[in-house]
Write an enzyme that holds these catalytic residues in place. Structure first.
Site, PDB file in Angstrom:
ATOM      1  N   SER A   1       0.815  -1.218   0.000  1.00 51.53           N
ATOM      2  CA  SER A   1       0.000   0.000   0.000  1.00 51.53           C
ATOM      3  C   SER A   1       0.850   1.270   0.000  1.00 51.53           C
ATOM      4  O   SER A   1       1.613   1.498  -0.922  1.00 51.53           O
ATOM      5  CB  SER A   1      -0.968  -0.057   1.188  1.00 51.53           C
ATOM      6  OG  SER A   1      -1.883   0.991   1.144  1.00 51.53           O
TER       7      SER A   1
ATOM      8  N   ASP B   1      -2.179   6.302  -3.455  1.00 56.04           N
ATOM      9  CA  ASP B   1      -1.145   5.603  -2.684  1.00 56.04           C
ATOM     10  C   ASP B   1      -0.643   4.427  -3.538  1.00 56.04           C
ATOM     11  O   ASP B   1      -1.053   4.260  -4.686  1.00 56.04           O
ATOM     12  CB  ASP B   1      -1.709   5.148  -1.328  1.00 56.04           C
ATOM     13  CG  ASP B   1      -2.704   4.030  -1.464  1.00 56.04           C
ATOM     14  OD1 ASP B   1      -3.457   4.020  -2.453  1.00 56.04           O
ATOM     15  OD2 ASP B   1      -2.744   3.140  -0.592  1.00 56.04           O
TER      16      ASP B   1
HETATM   17 MG    MG Z   1      -3.599   1.419  -0.051  1.00 52.83          MG
END
Ligand code: MG
Length: 451
Positions: A100, A241
């Site tokens: 992430s 992200d």
């Molecule tokens: Mg993420």
């Protein structure tokens, strides 16, 4: 399924995550694949983000799943929400190799259930038991799984979003997209182009060394994006992200839009179309509740973690409630008509829709929202749980909510104090209507805690 948090050993709130070669090794990920394959049958979709270690971990998780008799569908590099959508539509389970927003040296695994949501606590604890006991199912030669490749399924995900925005709402709108060298390089520019936008990209080539900026879309990291929005005359900039389940925005003047304001703006639009419930963790800024109530909708709070939001939304929907929107105050937003998980590509398209339907610039829409002051802080302590008890007894005269940590309500102000599940720290958030009040409350709380 309850939305109460349960203690896990290996998995955190968003899957397993760690520094490659130190906390996260190929043999661990192989064992996670074997554990998942022992629990789940059928066809498992596998995907990854752009990290340099992704290829290794995809290979070993596939080996583990195949050895335990599952069939594999390799979806290649794609955003987490794209894999979640594909699993929901076509497959029995999924495994996403991603860390992430963490820096490039990290990687991790997120397990996805057949409905597209991340695996819940109860099933994760079952998986951990198999993992630690090494009680894997290992198939004989005639029962080993097969693998097929299915990169074309990404088209289904893109279509699922663009079909929700008919009539080219993006015509006349220029957007600068910053996928941060992550998997949204192949989705968000396409999505926005197909709904009519003129798209300019920055950090638009997939690269696991993240040469342009780190995977966390922080205001500091998005300076180049902000400059490009201004010089190009774009309506806004959007950044993701590292796995594109979150989206954050830069207005037409190059200003970063704080994520709770983003949430509130999109919530207002959705509430004006349909009445219902908005679901969010107790840590989300008060601005969201203020807007939701202004629009005669209601808000339901959950523990901190997108999985609790997603599962609460799904459970309420199954009970016949009108759940219209949800998400976290970090740009991770959930559109239940699309899927019960955070989706950065969908969030970007929704912003285009909002600008088109209001006819106003993003800075003006943000300026219409109420102003709130947020203070975030943390202190190091090994006795987080005891400390929470102290805080609770110190404020016994106030209204206290214990959905996650201790949330103390004062007039037009609250403070949330939570002990971290993974680090020896206690985190504070104070959300107030005036700056002075927030600073005073923060000082007072800290003095209790430091005693
Ligand atoms: Mg993420």
């Amino acid at each position: 399924m309850s939305a109460t948090k349960m203690e896990k050993k290996l998995f955190g709130t968003n899957g397993v995550r760690g520094i490659v070669g130190k906390d996260l090794t190929p043999d661990m990920v192989l064992a996670i694949g074997q554990s998942l394959g022992t629990m789940r049958k059928g066809r498992i979709a596998v995907g990854r983000d752009t990290r340099t270690s992704g290829e290794v971990f995809v290979k070993v998780i596939k080996a583990g799943l195949l050895a335990s008799g599952c069939d594999i569908v390799d979806c290649g590099i794609l955003p987490t929400p794209a894999l979640q959508y594909i699993v929901k539509e076509y497959f029995d389970s999924g495994a996403m190799i991603t860390a992430s927003h963490n820096p490039p040296e990290y990687n991790g695994v997120k397990i996805i259930e057949s409905d597209g949501t991340e695996m819940g606590d109860e099933e994760t604890i079952r998986l951990e038991k198999i993992f630690f006991a090494r009680s894997f199912l290992t198939q004989t030669w005639d029962k080993i799984g097969h693998e097929i490749s299915a990169p074309h399924l990404l088209e289904q995900y893109i279509n699922a979003i663009t079909s929700k925005f008919p009539g080219k709402p993006g015509e006349g709108i220029t957007v600068v997209v910053d996928p941060g060298s992550g998997p949204a390089c192949i989705t968000t520019p396409r999505i926005l182009t197909e709904i009519g936008c003129k798209v300019i990209t920055i950090n638009g080539i997939m690269d696991g060394t993240f040469p342009g900026r780190l995977p966390e879309p922080s205001p500091e990291g998005l300076k180049n994006l902000a400059d490009l929005v201004k010089t190009s005359g774009a309506a806004f900039g959007v950044a993701h992200d590292g796995d594109a389940d979150r989206a954050v925005f830069i207005d037409e003047n190059g200003q970063f839009v704080e994520e709770n304001q983003e949430f509130a703006l999109i919530a207002r639009q959705i509430c004006r179309n349909k009445q219902g419930i908005i679901v969010t963790p107790v840590s989300t800024g008060q601005i969201v509740e203020i807007i939701v109530r202004q629009e005669n909708c209601s808000i339901k709070y959950t523990p901190v973690g997108s999985i609790y939001v997603a599962r609460t939304m799904r459970t309420l929907t199954e009970k016949g409630e009108s759940v219209i929107f949800g998400g976290e105050g970090n740009g991770g937003l959930i559109f239940p008509e699309h899927q019960f998980c955070r989706d950065g590509g969908m969030t970007a398209a929704m912003m285009v829709h909002i600008l088109k339907s209001t006819g106003k610039p993003l800075s003006e829409l943000i300026a219409q929202l109420p102003i709130r002051y947020i203070i975030k802080d943390k202190i190091a302590t090994k006795n987080g749980i005891d400390l929470l008890k102290t805080v609770k007894s110190s404020y016994s005269k106030d209204i206290i909510d214990e959905t996650d940590g201790v949330k103390i309500f004062k007039e037009n102000m609250w403070a949330l104090v939570r002990a971290s599940g993974t680090e020896p720290i206690v985190r504070f958030i104070i959300d107030s209507d005036t700056k002075d009040k927030g600073i005073r409350f923060h000082k007072e709380l800290k003095s209790y805690v430091e005693k």
